[in-house]
Write an enzyme that holds these catalytic residues in place. Structure first.
Site, PDB file in Angstrom:
ATOM      1  N   ASP A 175       0.838  -1.203   0.000  1.00 12.87           N
ATOM      2  CA  ASP A 175       0.000   0.000   0.000  1.00 12.87           C
ATOM      3  C   ASP A 175       0.872   1.252   0.000  1.00 12.87           C
ATOM      4  O   ASP A 175       0.837   2.049   0.931  1.00 12.87           O
ATOM      5  CB  ASP A 175      -0.929  -0.015   1.217  1.00 12.87           C
ATOM      6  CG  ASP A 175      -2.012   1.058   1.144  1.00 12.87           C
ATOM      7  OD1 ASP A 175      -2.249   1.591   0.038  1.00 12.87           O
ATOM      8  OD2 ASP A 175      -2.616   1.378   2.186  1.00 12.87           O
ATOM      9  N   LEU A 176       1.651   1.413  -1.057  1.00  9.11           N
ATOM     10  CA  LEU A 176       2.533   2.576  -1.156  1.00  9.11           C
ATOM     11  C   LEU A 176       1.696   3.793  -1.544  1.00  9.11           C
ATOM     12  O   LEU A 176       1.339   3.984  -2.703  1.00  9.11           O
ATOM     13  CB  LEU A 176       3.628   2.328  -2.188  1.00  9.11           C
ATOM     14  CG  LEU A 176       4.703   3.419  -2.285  1.00  9.11           C
ATOM     15  CD1 LEU A 176       5.459   3.548  -0.971  1.00  9.11           C
ATOM     16  CD2 LEU A 176       5.665   3.125  -3.426  1.00  9.11           C
TER      17      LEU A 176
END
Length: 249
Positions: A175-176
């Protein structure tokens, strides 16, 4: 693969009729109990984190230093049916234990990651709940906060180089986004939230997927009226990323 760490201690416990365990860093914590993972246990020493997440994180003031408590919560449509329980596949496969050990491995490689202090899970038959406690980074702002103001050009370059470092070590961040990149007053960049992250052989496909997710996050935060500015800023980040990658740093 995450290496064995002799400073980890796994302590089983019972909470009511439920069984669980706490994995903790014995160099940072001398004693642990389930209450550490319950916001109400902290009373006035726990303050909800207002930015990002799903209302599942708190800043806590502890005797061992300021920390962040995060309970694992589901997102999307499934959260309407099951907010915080996950399918049981063994204690070593719980999300909290996996994230705790991944963070410690990243730190051992010299990457800018907050120190994990303890991870917890409580089993509910074929399901479980989990939480993690980690060191709080003081004096930092998220990239999301920066882009709502006037982010300096050097930040984009520093962020690009930081992401390249993580990718070179094989970190596939699940989940960048702009909430999970932090910057301190000295310009140091940090990466947080390694839930569902994994160490892989560096490959173009998952690296590009990470970067595309970050770009979507920036577009969402700044809105349609700032599309051109977002792409200009992201191009600075991307150039720094590509240069660092080509140089092997």
């Amino acid at each position: 693969m995450v290496a064995f760490d002799a400073n980890e201690i796994l302590t089983p416990f019972c909470e009511g009729h439920r069984e669980g365990a706490i994995l903790f860093d014995c160099q940072r914590l001398r004693q642990v109990e389930y209450g550490l993972f319950v916001p109400a246990w902290w009373g006035g020493r726990a303050h909800a984190v207002s930015e990002g997440g799903r209302g599942s994180a708190w800043f806590v003031e502890a005797s061992f230093g300021n920390a962040v408590l995060r309970q694992y919560r589901r997102g999307g449509m499934i959260a309407m049916l099951n907010r915080d329980r996950y399918f049981w596949c063994g204690g070593h496969r719980t999300r909290s234990v996996l994230e705790f050990r991944l963070m410690r491995e990243l730190i051992s490689r010299g990457l800018p990651v907050p120190t994990p202090l303890a991870a917890c899970y409580v089993r509910y038959g074929v399901q479980y709940r989990a939480a993690i406690l980690m060191e709080r980074l003081e004096g930092v702002s998220s990239l999301a906060m920066c882009v709502r103001g006037n982010s300096k050009e050097t930040h984009w370059e520093q962020i690009g180089r930081m992401i390249s470092r993580f990718h070179r070590e094989g970190l596939d961040h699940a989940d960048l986004n702009a909430h999970n990149i932090l910057l301190d007053q000295a310009g140091q960049c940090w990466l947080i939230d390694f839930d569902r992250g994994a160490l892989r052989i560096p490959a173009t496909k998952w690296r590009e997927r990470n970067l595309a997710r970050l770009l979507r996050s920036l577009l969402k935060i700044r809105g349609e009226r700032s599309v051109d500015a977002v792409y200009r800023d992201f191009e600075r980040l991307r150039r720094a990323y590509d240069l660092a990658w080509s140089r092997g740093c």
